[in-house]
Write a protein that holds these residues in place. Structure first.
Motif, PDB file in Angstrom:
ATOM      1  N   ASP A  34       0.884  -1.155   0.000  1.00 47.14           N
ATOM      2  CA  ASP A  34       0.000   0.000   0.000  1.00 47.14           C
ATOM      3  C   ASP A  34       0.929   1.214   0.000  1.00 47.14           C
ATOM      4  OD1 ASP A  34      -2.538  -1.222   0.093  1.00 47.14           O
ATOM      5  OD2 ASP A  34      -2.335  -1.578   2.236  1.00 47.14           O
ATOM      6  N   GLY A  35       1.018   1.883  -1.112  1.00 47.10           N
ATOM      7  CA  GLY A  35       1.952   3.004  -1.193  1.00 47.10           C
ATOM      8  C   GLY A  35       2.306   3.302  -2.626  1.00 47.10           C
ATOM      9  N   ARG A  36       3.476   3.919  -2.795  1.00 46.47           N
ATOM     10  CA  ARG A  36       3.897   4.385  -4.113  1.00 46.47           C
ATOM     11  C   ARG A  36       4.892   3.428  -4.753  1.00 46.47           C
ATOM     12  NH1 ARG A  36       4.818  10.785  -2.630  1.00 46.47           N
ATOM     13  NH2 ARG A  36       2.670  11.477  -3.009  1.00 46.47           N
ATOM     14  N   VAL A  37       4.647   3.173  -6.027  1.00 48.27           N
ATOM     15  CA  VAL A  37       5.499   2.286  -6.810  1.00 48.27           C
ATOM     16  C   VAL A  37       5.954   3.044  -8.050  1.00 48.27           C
ATOM     17  CG1 VAL A  37       5.598   0.137  -8.124  1.00 48.27           C
ATOM     18  CG2 VAL A  37       4.242   0.256  -6.024  1.00 48.27           C
ATOM     19  N   LEU A  38       7.220   2.916  -8.387  1.00 49.50           N
ATOM     20  CA  LEU A  38       7.715   3.485  -9.634  1.00 49.50           C
ATOM     21  C   LEU A  38       8.038   2.348 -10.585  1.00 49.50           C
ATOM     22  CD1 LEU A  38       9.940   6.565 -10.136  1.00 49.50           C
ATOM     23  CD2 LEU A  38      10.419   4.512 -11.487  1.00 49.50           C
ATOM     24  N   THR A  39       7.616   2.485 -11.844  1.00 49.30           N
ATOM     25  CA  THR A  39       7.945   1.489 -12.850  1.00 49.30           C
ATOM     26  C   THR A  39       8.440   2.186 -14.099  1.00 49.30           C
ATOM     27  OG1 THR A  39       7.184  -0.516 -13.986  1.00 49.30           O
ATOM     28  CG2 THR A  39       5.622   1.327 -13.872  1.00 49.30           C
ATOM     29  N   HIS A  40       9.230   1.464 -14.871  1.00 46.56           N
ATOM     30  CA  HIS A  40       9.903   2.021 -16.042  1.00 46.56           C
ATOM     31  C   HIS A  40       9.580   1.167 -17.254  1.00 46.56           C
ATOM     32  CE1 HIS A  40      12.822   4.305 -18.243  1.00 46.56           C
ATOM     33  NE2 HIS A  40      13.727   3.356 -18.305  1.00 46.56           N
ATOM     34  N   SER A  41       9.305   1.801 -18.387  1.00 44.54           N
ATOM     35  CA  SER A  41       8.894   1.146 -19.619  1.00 44.54           C
ATOM     36  C   SER A  41       7.448   0.657 -19.472  1.00 44.54           C
ATOM     37  CB  SER A  41       9.842  -0.004 -19.985  1.00 44.54           C
ATOM     38  OG  SER A  41       9.582  -0.459 -21.297  1.00 44.54           O
ATOM     39  N   SER A  42       7.095  -0.410 -20.186  1.00 49.04           N
ATOM     40  CA  SER A  42       5.708  -0.883 -20.163  1.00 49.04           C
ATOM     41  C   SER A  42       5.682  -2.402 -20.140  1.00 49.04           C
ATOM     42  CB  SER A  42       4.946  -0.359 -21.392  1.00 49.04           C
ATOM     43  OG  SER A  42       3.595  -0.774 -21.374  1.00 49.04           O
ATOM     44  N   SER A  43       6.019  -2.965 -19.003  1.00 49.45           N
ATOM     45  CA  SER A  43       6.026  -4.413 -18.838  1.00 49.45           C
ATOM     46  C   SER A  43       4.609  -4.937 -18.642  1.00 49.45           C
ATOM     47  CB  SER A  43       6.886  -4.796 -17.627  1.00 49.45           C
ATOM     48  OG  SER A  43       6.626  -6.112 -17.210  1.00 49.45           O
ATOM     49  N   SER A  44       4.227  -5.918 -19.444  1.00 51.16           N
ATOM     50  CA  SER A  44       2.898  -6.520 -19.277  1.00 51.16           C
ATOM     51  C   SER A  44       2.805  -7.250 -17.943  1.00 51.16           C
ATOM     52  CB  SER A  44       2.592  -7.470 -20.436  1.00 51.16           C
ATOM     53  OG  SER A  44       3.554  -8.512 -20.512  1.00 51.16           O
ATOM     54  N   LEU A  45       3.916  -7.819 -17.469  1.00 52.69           N
ATOM     55  CA  LEU A  45       3.904  -8.507 -16.179  1.00 52.69           C
ATOM     56  C   LEU A  45       3.666  -7.519 -15.043  1.00 52.69           C
ATOM     57  CD1 LEU A  45       6.872 -11.051 -16.443  1.00 52.69           C
ATOM     58  CD2 LEU A  45       4.488 -11.355 -17.090  1.00 52.69           C
ATOM     59  N   VAL A  46       4.343  -6.375 -15.106  1.00 56.01           N
ATOM     60  CA  VAL A  46       4.162  -5.352 -14.077  1.00 56.01           C
ATOM     61  C   VAL A  46       2.745  -4.808 -14.119  1.00 56.01           C
ATOM     62  CG1 VAL A  46       4.868  -3.045 -13.332  1.00 56.01           C
ATOM     63  CG2 VAL A  46       6.599  -4.734 -13.980  1.00 56.01           C
ATOM     64  N   ALA A  47       2.234  -4.569 -15.315  1.00 55.22           N
ATOM     65  CA  ALA A  47       0.869  -4.045 -15.446  1.00 55.22           C
ATOM     66  C   ALA A  47      -0.135  -4.998 -14.811  1.00 55.22           C
ATOM     67  CB  ALA A  47       0.531  -3.820 -16.920  1.00 55.22           C
ATOM     68  N   GLU A  48      -0.012  -6.291 -15.105  1.00 54.13           N
ATOM     69  CA  GLU A  48      -0.956  -7.267 -14.555  1.00 54.13           C
ATOM     70  C   GLU A  48      -0.799  -7.397 -13.044  1.00 54.13           C
ATOM     71  OE1 GLU A  48      -3.477  -8.675 -15.998  1.00 54.13           O
ATOM     72  OE2 GLU A  48      -3.005  -7.710 -17.915  1.00 54.13           O
ATOM     73  N   ALA A  49       0.430  -7.286 -12.561  1.00 56.96           N
ATOM     74  CA  ALA A  49       0.644  -7.347 -11.114  1.00 56.96           C
ATOM     75  C   ALA A  49      -0.040  -6.177 -10.416  1.00 56.96           C
ATOM     76  CB  ALA A  49       2.145  -7.345 -10.809  1.00 56.96           C
ATOM     77  N   ILE A  50       0.119  -4.985 -10.957  1.00 54.12           N
ATOM     78  CA  ILE A  50      -0.501  -3.796 -10.359  1.00 54.12           C
ATOM     79  C   ILE A  50      -2.015  -3.884 -10.437  1.00 54.12           C
ATOM     80  CG2 ILE A  50      -0.802  -1.304 -10.616  1.00 54.12           C
ATOM     81  CD1 ILE A  50       2.149  -1.204 -11.540  1.00 54.12           C
ATOM     82  N   LEU A  51      -2.528  -4.283 -11.590  1.00 55.02           N
ATOM     83  CA  LEU A  51      -3.981  -4.382 -11.746  1.00 55.02           C
ATOM     84  C   LEU A  51      -4.560  -5.455 -10.817  1.00 55.02           C
ATOM     85  CD1 LEU A  51      -4.262  -4.039 -15.630  1.00 55.02           C
ATOM     86  CD2 LEU A  51      -4.928  -2.350 -13.902  1.00 55.02           C
ATOM     87  N   GLY A  52      -3.828  -6.550 -10.647  1.00 49.71           N
ATOM     88  CA  GLY A  52      -4.291  -7.602  -9.750  1.00 49.71           C
ATOM     89  C   GLY A  52      -4.329  -7.146  -8.307  1.00 49.71           C
ATOM     90  N   ALA A  53      -3.288  -6.441  -7.883  1.00 44.78           N
ATOM     91  CA  ALA A  53      -3.254  -5.937  -6.510  1.00 44.78           C
ATOM     92  C   ALA A  53      -4.333  -4.878  -6.296  1.00 44.78           C
ATOM     93  CB  ALA A  53      -1.867  -5.367  -6.214  1.00 44.78           C
TER      94      ALA A  53
END
Length: 294
Positions: A106-125
């Motif tokens: 619960d907080g701030r996350v920084l991500t770089h580029s456009s990883s589909s894995l990262v996107a799905e992880a964030i959307l799932g959480a």
């Protein structure tokens, strides 16, 4: 299907991710079943070299070559190998995204580029009630971070889009740096250019840094310590550059493992000693052995 043209199109693609390119590569290799057996290795080498920073292309080519070697009289074996590889890649991606969701605070996350894995992880959480605010970098020169920001915002995630140069200064306000991976190799993580600088800044700020990857993104040690990172079209950085100015454009950099708190795969965290063993034990067809040591 024109195999040469197909490989050239994959090499020129600066937008698609590893999974999308692997889908196209699998279609090419399936179409190549009519090739004489002695021509398949050269085709697979050309395919791996089309996008050297994207390990799934090499791993797909390797799977097809090993199948052809084991069943030299069966075209069906190479087709089945390509199909199984893609099925595993999709399944592992879904599992790795779930692993990524477990480290999201619960907080701030920084991500770089456009990883589909990262996107799905964030959307799932986010879907299960995690209160996440995301800083997305623009990710020059392709600006793929803009599309990721729009996708997350459309799902109700609070998103701030930042220029790449500002991202390191924002890490002191973040709880996590979470990125994807194009290749995980003995020398480190190959990902969008700028990843190395962000990892250094995160270490300075005491911010945990993780990369999400699937097994298909692991580069066998037999192929080399890391893939090459070719330069790209300078005009993507500065069209009509003035005389005497040479824009430098490359898409990826290499971040050593010492700057990462972990690699998360479909099976969970991948400790350094386990990673080394895994990279050493992946079987590699002779045509691809040493490909990045040339």
């Amino acid at each position: 299907m024109d195999l040469t043209a197909g490989i050239a199109e994959i090499a020129a693609d600066s937008r698609s991710g590893a999974t999308a390119l692997a889908e196209r590569a699998a279609a090419l290799l399936t179409a190549a079943q009519s090739l004489p057996a002695e021509e398949l290795p050269a085709l697979c080498v050309a395919l791996a070299k089309a996008q050297p920073a994207m390990a799934p292309l090499l791993r797909l080519a390797n799977a097809v070559l090993l199948a052809a070697e084991s069943h030299p009289a069966s075209n069906a074996a190479t087709r089945a190998a390509a199909k199984e590889f893609m099925s595993d890649l999709r399944r592992h991606a879904a599992q790795a995204s779930r692993q990524g969701a477990t480290v999201l605070p619960d907080g701030r996350v920084l991500t770089h580029s456009s990883s589909s894995l990262v996107a799905e992880a964030i959307l799932g959480a986010h879907a299960v009630g995690r209160r996440i605010e995301v800083f997305c970098t623009e990710s020059r020169p392709g600006f793929e971070g803009r599309a990721l920001a729009a996708r997350l915002a459309a799902a109700g995630v609070l998103v701030t889009l930042v220029v790449d140069a500002a991202a390191p200064a924002l890490l002191s306000q973040c709880d996590l740096l979470l990125m994807g991976a194009d290749t995980v190799c003995a020398a480190g993580l190959v990902h969008k250019v700028g990843t190395l600088g962000l990892a250094v800044a995160a270490r300075y700020c005491g911010v945990p840094t993780y990369a999400l990857a699937t097994d298909e993104k692991l580069l066998p040690s037999a192929c080399g310590e890391h893939p090459p990172v070719p330069e790209r079209d300078p005009a993507e950085v500065l069209p009509d550059a003035p005389p005497g100015v040479t824009p430098l454009n490359f898409y990826y950099d290499l971040t050593p493992h010492s700057l990462l708190d972990g690699i998360l795969t479909e099976d969970g965290p991948l400790p350094a000693e386990t990673l080394d063993q895994r990279l050493d034990t992946i079987s590699v067809h002779p045509a691809l052995a040493g490909i990045w040591r040339e």
